[in-house]
Scaffold this motif. Sequence first.
Motif, PDB file in Angstrom:
ATOM      1  N   THR A   1       0.861  -1.175   0.000  1.00  0.00           N
ATOM      2  CA  THR A   1       0.000   0.000   0.000  1.00  0.00           C
ATOM      3  C   THR A   1       0.902   1.231   0.000  1.00  0.00           C
ATOM      4  O   THR A   1       1.758   1.372   0.876  1.00  0.00           O
ATOM      5  CB  THR A   1      -0.926   0.009   1.232  1.00  0.00           C
ATOM      6  N   ILE A   2       0.688   2.097  -0.992  1.00  0.00           N
ATOM      7  CA  ILE A   2       1.514   3.296  -1.129  1.00  0.00           C
ATOM      8  C   ILE A   2       0.607   4.527  -1.207  1.00  0.00           C
ATOM      9  O   ILE A   2      -0.173   4.651  -2.148  1.00  0.00           O
ATOM     10  CB  ILE A   2       2.371   3.237  -2.405  1.00  0.00           C
ATOM     11  N   PRO A   3       0.699   5.423  -0.212  1.00  0.00           N
ATOM     12  CA  PRO A   3      -0.128   6.642  -0.254  1.00  0.00           C
ATOM     13  C   PRO A   3       0.278   7.552  -1.420  1.00  0.00           C
ATOM     14  O   PRO A   3       1.445   7.615  -1.798  1.00  0.00           O
ATOM     15  CB  PRO A   3       0.160   7.328   1.079  1.00  0.00           C
ATOM     16  N   LYS A   4      -0.703   8.253  -1.942  1.00  0.00           N
ATOM     17  CA  LYS A   4      -0.443   9.234  -2.996  1.00  0.00           C
ATOM     18  C   LYS A   4      -0.039  10.558  -2.358  1.00  0.00           C
ATOM     19  O   LYS A   4      -0.447  10.863  -1.239  1.00  0.00           O
ATOM     20  CB  LYS A   4      -1.710   9.472  -3.824  1.00  0.00           C
ATOM     21  N   GLN A   5       0.752  11.333  -3.083  1.00  0.00           N
ATOM     22  CA  GLN A   5       1.074  12.690  -2.655  1.00  0.00           C
ATOM     23  C   GLN A   5      -0.169  13.540  -2.857  1.00  0.00           C
ATOM     24  O   GLN A   5      -0.864  13.397  -3.859  1.00  0.00           O
ATOM     25  CB  GLN A   5       2.195  13.277  -3.520  1.00  0.00           C
ATOM     26  N   LYS A   6      -0.436  14.385  -1.915  1.00  0.00           N
ATOM     27  CA  LYS A   6      -1.550  15.321  -2.071  1.00  0.00           C
ATOM     28  C   LYS A   6      -1.091  16.430  -3.001  1.00  0.00           C
ATOM     29  O   LYS A   6      -0.046  17.035  -2.800  1.00  0.00           O
ATOM     30  CB  LYS A   6      -1.973  15.921  -0.725  1.00  0.00           C
ATOM     31  N   THR A   7      -1.862  16.678  -4.012  1.00  0.00           N
ATOM     32  CA  THR A   7      -1.538  17.765  -4.928  1.00  0.00           C
ATOM     33  C   THR A   7      -2.610  18.837  -4.784  1.00  0.00           C
ATOM     34  O   THR A   7      -3.796  18.533  -4.703  1.00  0.00           O
ATOM     35  CB  THR A   7      -1.482  17.281  -6.390  1.00  0.00           C
ATOM     36  N   GLU A   8      -2.157  20.046  -4.722  1.00  0.00           N
ATOM     37  CA  GLU A   8      -3.094  21.159  -4.576  1.00  0.00           C
ATOM     38  C   GLU A   8      -3.745  21.456  -5.917  1.00  0.00           C
ATOM     39  O   GLU A   8      -3.076  21.508  -6.950  1.00  0.00           O
ATOM     40  CB  GLU A   8      -2.362  22.407  -4.089  1.00  0.00           C
ATOM     41  N   THR A   9      -5.034  21.634  -5.875  1.00  0.00           N
ATOM     42  CA  THR A   9      -5.754  22.018  -7.079  1.00  0.00           C
ATOM     43  C   THR A   9      -5.779  23.533  -7.140  1.00  0.00           C
ATOM     44  O   THR A   9      -6.293  24.187  -6.242  1.00  0.00           O
ATOM     45  CB  THR A   9      -7.197  21.465  -7.054  1.00  0.00           C
ATOM     46  N   LYS A  10      -5.184  24.061  -8.182  1.00  0.00           N
ATOM     47  CA  LYS A  10      -5.126  25.521  -8.324  1.00  0.00           C
ATOM     48  C   LYS A  10      -6.099  25.936  -9.408  1.00  0.00           C
ATOM     49  O   LYS A  10      -6.341  25.216 -10.362  1.00  0.00           O
ATOM     50  CB  LYS A  10      -3.720  25.958  -8.702  1.00  0.00           C
ATOM     51  N   GLU A  11      -6.603  27.122  -9.225  1.00  0.00           N
ATOM     52  CA  GLU A  11      -7.493  27.690 -10.239  1.00  0.00           C
ATOM     53  C   GLU A  11      -6.663  28.004 -11.475  1.00  0.00           C
ATOM     54  O   GLU A  11      -5.501  28.416 -11.364  1.00  0.00           O
ATOM     55  CB  GLU A  11      -8.154  28.976  -9.708  1.00  0.00           C
ATOM     56  N   PRO A  12      -7.233  27.819 -12.637  1.00  0.00           N
ATOM     57  CA  PRO A  12      -6.483  28.142 -13.849  1.00  0.00           C
ATOM     58  C   PRO A  12      -6.123  29.623 -13.876  1.00  0.00           C
ATOM     59  O   PRO A  12      -6.899  30.479 -13.444  1.00  0.00           O
ATOM     60  CB  PRO A  12      -7.449  27.820 -14.983  1.00  0.00           C
ATOM     61  N   LYS A  13      -4.945  29.898 -14.358  1.00  0.00           N
ATOM     62  CA  LYS A  13      -4.477  31.270 -14.450  1.00  0.00           C
ATOM     63  C   LYS A  13      -4.631  31.720 -15.891  1.00  0.00           C
ATOM     64  O   LYS A  13      -4.193  31.049 -16.810  1.00  0.00           O
ATOM     65  CB  LYS A  13      -3.014  31.377 -14.023  1.00  0.00           C
ATOM     66  N   LYS A  14      -5.261  32.867 -16.040  1.00  0.00           N
ATOM     67  CA  LYS A  14      -5.457  33.419 -17.370  1.00  0.00           C
ATOM     68  C   LYS A  14      -4.361  34.438 -17.631  1.00  0.00           C
ATOM     69  O   LYS A  14      -4.143  35.354 -16.833  1.00  0.00           O
ATOM     70  CB  LYS A  14      -6.824  34.075 -17.480  1.00  0.00           C
ATOM     71  N   LEU A  15      -3.634  34.259 -18.714  1.00  0.00           N
ATOM     72  CA  LEU A  15      -2.552  35.173 -19.062  1.00  0.00           C
ATOM     73  C   LEU A  15      -3.083  36.312 -19.924  1.00  0.00           C
ATOM     74  O   LEU A  15      -3.943  36.119 -20.781  1.00  0.00           O
ATOM     75  CB  LEU A  15      -1.450  34.444 -19.821  1.00  0.00           C
ATOM     76  N   THR A  16      -2.513  37.479 -19.660  1.00  0.00           N
ATOM     77  CA  THR A  16      -2.825  38.634 -20.488  1.00  0.00           C
ATOM     78  C   THR A  16      -1.784  38.712 -21.584  1.00  0.00           C
ATOM     79  O   THR A  16      -0.568  38.663 -21.301  1.00  0.00           O
ATOM     80  CB  THR A  16      -2.804  39.931 -19.656  1.00  0.00           C
ATOM     81  N   ILE A  17      -2.217  38.843 -22.797  1.00  0.00           N
ATOM     82  CA  ILE A  17      -1.305  38.883 -23.929  1.00  0.00           C
ATOM     83  C   ILE A  17      -1.005  40.346 -24.250  1.00  0.00           C
ATOM     84  O   ILE A  17      -1.922  41.147 -24.472  1.00  0.00           O
ATOM     85  CB  ILE A  17      -1.911  38.167 -25.158  1.00  0.00           C
ATOM     86  N   LYS A  18       0.255  40.670 -24.271  1.00  0.00           N
ATOM     87  CA  LYS A  18       0.687  42.038 -24.530  1.00  0.00           C
ATOM     88  C   LYS A  18       1.045  42.186 -26.012  1.00  0.00           C
ATOM     89  O   LYS A  18       1.484  41.245 -26.645  1.00  0.00           O
ATOM     90  CB  LYS A  18       1.906  42.389 -23.685  1.00  0.00           C
ATOM     91  N   ASP A  19       0.848  43.398 -26.473  1.00  0.00           N
ATOM     92  CA  ASP A  19       1.249  43.701 -27.849  1.00  0.00           C
ATOM     93  C   ASP A  19       2.741  43.955 -27.859  1.00  0.00           C
ATOM     94  O   ASP A  19       3.286  44.610 -26.966  1.00  0.00           O
ATOM     95  CB  ASP A  19       0.531  44.972 -28.356  1.00  0.00           C
ATOM     96  N   LYS A  20       3.394  43.422 -28.842  1.00  0.00           N
ATOM     97  CA  LYS A  20       4.839  43.649 -28.974  1.00  0.00           C
ATOM     98  C   LYS A  20       5.050  44.590 -30.152  1.00  0.00           C
ATOM     99  O   LYS A  20       4.629  44.310 -31.253  1.00  0.00           O
ATOM    100  CB  LYS A  20       5.571  42.336 -29.184  1.00  0.00           C
ATOM    101  N   GLU A  21       5.680  45.662 -29.889  1.00  0.00           N
ATOM    102  CA  GLU A  21       5.865  46.659 -30.941  1.00  0.00           C
ATOM    103  C   GLU A  21       7.265  46.704 -31.435  1.00  0.00           C
ATOM    104  O   GLU A  21       8.216  46.342 -30.975  1.00  0.00           O
ATOM    105  CB  GLU A  21       5.459  48.028 -30.414  1.00  0.00           C
TER     106      GLU A  21
END
Length: 162
Positions: A142-162
Motif C-alpha cells: 500500500t503506497i499513499p499518494k502525494q496530495k496535490t493542490e488544485t489551483k485555479e487556472p491562471k489566465k494570461l494577459t497577452i501584450k502587444d509587442k511593438e
Amino acid sequence: MKHDLIVREPELYFDSIHQELDNFLRDTFFMHSFGHPLNIIKNSILRPAVEVIQCKDNYKVKVQLPGVKKDNIEVEIDNDFMTISAETHEEKEEKKEEEEHNRRYHTSEFRYGKYQRTISFDQPIKSDEAEAEYKNGVLTITIPKQKTETKEPKKLTIKDKE
C-alpha cells in the motif's frame, strides 16, 4: 455467416500471448525429453502476476509470488517506480523401491525462480509511508499518494509587442 465481435482488454490479451509464447519456447527448446529443465530455465527471470488498484488516497499493489519466502523478497521504490524482486529455491527428492519387481525409482525435482516486476505510478507517491504485507504467496503493498493542490487556472494577459 455472422461473426460476433469479441472485446478484449489489450493488456490482458497480450499478457496471455506473452505467457503462452514463454511456455511454448520453454517446453520446446529448454527441456530434455525426460522433462528435466536445463540450467537456462534456472537462470531466467519470471514476471509475476500483479494487480494494481488505484484508490482515492493510495495505490494497492498485489503480487503473486508462490513458494517464495518472505526473506527472499525485495521491494525498492525510486521516484514513481517500484521494483519487486524475489527468488525461490526448492528441492524435492523422492526414492521408492519395489522389491517384488526388482525396480528402483529415484526422482529429484528442483525448482528455481527469480521474479522481477517494475511498476510505474501515474501520480506522485509517498514512498516513505509505503507498507508491505506477505501472506499465502501474495505480497500486498500500500503506497499513499502525494496530495496535490488544485489551483485555479491562471489566465494570461497577452501584450502587444511593438
